[in-house]
Design a protein around this motif. Structure first.
Motif, mmCIF file in Angstrom:
data_model
loop_
_atom_site.group_PDB
_atom_site.id
_atom_site.type_symbol
_atom_site.label_atom_id
_atom_site.label_comp_id
_atom_site.label_asym_id
_atom_site.label_seq_id
_atom_site.Cartn_x
_atom_site.Cartn_y
_atom_site.Cartn_z
ATOM 1 N N PRO A 66 64.268 -0.668 -18.989
ATOM 2 C CA PRO A 66 63.519 -0.820 -17.726
ATOM 3 C C PRO A 66 64.403 -1.030 -16.507
ATOM 4 O O PRO A 66 64.080 -0.547 -15.418
ATOM 5 N N ASP A 67 65.513 -1.737 -16.662
ATOM 6 C CA ASP A 67 66.368 -2.013 -15.507
ATOM 7 C C ASP A 67 67.498 -1.004 -15.360
ATOM 8 O O ASP A 67 68.337 -1.151 -14.456
ATOM 9 N N ALA A 68 67.550 0.013 -16.216
ATOM 10 C CA ALA A 68 68.627 1.008 -16.157
ATOM 11 C C ALA A 68 68.314 2.062 -15.091
ATOM 12 O O ALA A 68 67.159 2.390 -14.835
ATOM 13 N N LYS A 69 69.370 2.594 -14.482
ATOM 14 C CA LYS A 69 69.231 3.628 -13.455
ATOM 15 C C LYS A 69 70.269 4.709 -13.685
ATOM 16 O O LYS A 69 71.277 4.500 -14.370
ATOM 17 N N LEU A 70 70.015 5.874 -13.117
ATOM 18 C CA LEU A 70 71.017 6.928 -13.127
ATOM 19 C C LEU A 70 72.160 6.519 -12.208
ATOM 20 O O LEU A 70 71.952 5.860 -11.185
ATOM 21 N N ILE A 71 73.354 6.918 -12.559
ATOM 22 C CA ILE A 71 74.527 6.544 -11.775
ATOM 23 C C ILE A 71 75.039 7.760 -11.008
ATOM 24 O O ILE A 71 74.763 8.911 -11.371
ATOM 25 N N ALA A 72 75.766 7.506 -9.937
ATOM 26 C CA ALA A 72 76.393 8.549 -9.129
ATOM 27 C C ALA A 72 77.895 8.370 -9.214
ATOM 28 O O ALA A 72 78.459 7.444 -8.608
ATOM 29 N N LEU A 76 80.297 11.839 -3.003
ATOM 30 C CA LEU A 76 79.266 12.470 -2.190
ATOM 31 C C LEU A 76 77.973 12.732 -2.956
ATOM 32 O O LEU A 76 77.037 13.295 -2.380
ATOM 33 N N SER A 77 77.919 12.350 -4.219
ATOM 34 C CA SER A 77 76.722 12.633 -5.023
ATOM 35 C C SER A 77 75.452 12.004 -4.454
ATOM 36 O O SER A 77 74.398 12.658 -4.444
ATOM 37 N N PRO A 82 70.479 14.764 -3.651
ATOM 38 C CA PRO A 82 69.121 14.872 -3.091
ATOM 39 C C PRO A 82 68.912 16.123 -2.247
ATOM 40 O O PRO A 82 67.821 16.712 -2.265
ATOM 41 N N LEU A 83 69.944 16.543 -1.519
ATOM 42 C CA LEU A 83 69.814 17.773 -0.744
ATOM 43 C C LEU A 83 69.652 18.980 -1.649
ATOM 44 O O LEU A 83 68.870 19.901 -1.361
ATOM 45 N N SER A 164 75.027 15.498 -13.049
ATOM 46 C CA SER A 164 74.937 16.269 -14.284
ATOM 47 C C SER A 164 73.496 16.385 -14.762
ATOM 48 O O SER A 164 73.078 17.431 -15.277
ATOM 49 N N TYR A 165 72.713 15.330 -14.567
ATOM 50 C CA TYR A 165 71.303 15.368 -14.963
ATOM 51 C C TYR A 165 70.535 16.416 -14.164
ATOM 52 O O TYR A 165 69.788 17.223 -14.728
ATOM 53 N N VAL A 166 70.731 16.427 -12.856
ATOM 54 C CA VAL A 166 70.054 17.410 -12.012
ATOM 55 C C VAL A 166 70.504 18.823 -12.377
ATOM 56 O O VAL A 166 69.691 19.762 -12.403
ATOM 57 N N GLY A 167 71.791 18.989 -12.659
ATOM 58 C CA GLY A 167 72.269 20.307 -13.052
ATOM 59 C C GLY A 167 71.610 20.809 -14.319
ATOM 60 O O GLY A 167 71.258 21.990 -14.430
#
Length: 260
Positions: A66-72, A76-77, A82-83, A164-167
């Motif tokens: 629950p408290d985990a997030k994707l990392i950058a 410039l990520s 987001p763009l 990498s996830y978005v890719g």
């Protein structure tokens, strides 16, 4: 007695110089760019790039703590990713407009019966692309990440990089959107006489093998995503065969009507 124009002289007077074709192509490209830009501005105002990232991250966040997030990882990520997502979303939203511009460019060079057939194919192709993307977002990603997370050791924190996830998911969107065009390709092959319906039926077994090979190449190395792409491709191939048989039955009737 009035005479209707034959199919041979239907396009008479529609020829244009090469320079005018280039000008028309330039105008259509400008219309496409303007359409995508308008959608980008709208998405920037609402719901915003951060909300788009949250939406596409929902499948993997459902299988993270629950408290985990994707990392950058990249510097410039946080700005570029987001763009990138907003641009790809704008292209998908503006897809009907982009296809319409392509249609408007080639329509003057088509016969009337070709126009009646092409426009439904364009609309059906857009719908199938949206269905493929929705299938990825609502089913494939959830099952794929559930399968992958089962192999993560307890001592390893699964916090993927957002770039990498978005890719990965964008490549899946494109792969499924193109794979769901199989019925369109089959119907076009039969419609324009490039391949007979009997040959496509006999090619059914080879297409099953080809579908699994394509799925193994374009999807991540997990069984869920590969089966999720290969099985729909086989079903859509059968749908294309059925629709091609229906069109082949209607073709003689339409030709007789045009000759009359």
């Amino acid at each position: 007695m009035a005479h209707t124009p034959s199919s041979e002289n239907e396009l008479a007077g529609t020829e244009q110089p090469f320079v005018q074709h280039l000008i028309e192509l330039r105008n259509r490209i400008i219309y496409c760019i303007v359409g995508v830009f308008v959608v980008i501005v709208g998405l920037a105002l609402w719901p915003g790039p951060s909300v788009l990232i949250d939406i596409i991250a929902m499948p993997i966040r459902a299988h993270m703590p629950p408290d985990a997030k994707l990392i950058a990882v990249g510097v410039l990520s946080p700005f570029l990713v987001p763009l990138k997502v907003m641009f790809m979303t704008a292209v998908l939203v503006a897809l009907p407009w982009l296809i319409y511009q392509a249609w408007a460019f080639v329509a003057p060079g088509l016969y009337s019966h070709e126009k009646r057939f092409a426009l439904p194919m364009i609309l059906l192709g857009s719908l199938l692309a949206y269905v493929g993307i929705a299938f990825v977002q609502l089913f494939v990603l959830d099952k794929m990440f559930e399968f992958i997370q089962k192999f993560a050791p307890q001592s390893v924190a699964a916090t993927p990089d957002v770039a990498s996830y978005v890719g990965v998911i964008l490549s899946l969107y494109i792969a499924f959107a193109l794979a769901f065009q199989v019925p369109i390709v089959v119907m076009l092959l039969v419609r324009f006489g490039l391949v007979t319906l009997d040959k496509l039926r006999s090619f059914r077994g080879y297409f099953v093998v080809l579908a699994f090979v394509i799925a193994a190449v374009v999807t991540p190395p997990d069984v869920i995503s590969q089966l999720s792409l290969a099985i729909p491709m086989c079903l859509l191939y059968e749908l294309g065969l059925f629709a091609s048989r229906w069109f082949s039955k209607k073709e003689p009737e339409s030709q007789e009507g045009e000759q009359a």
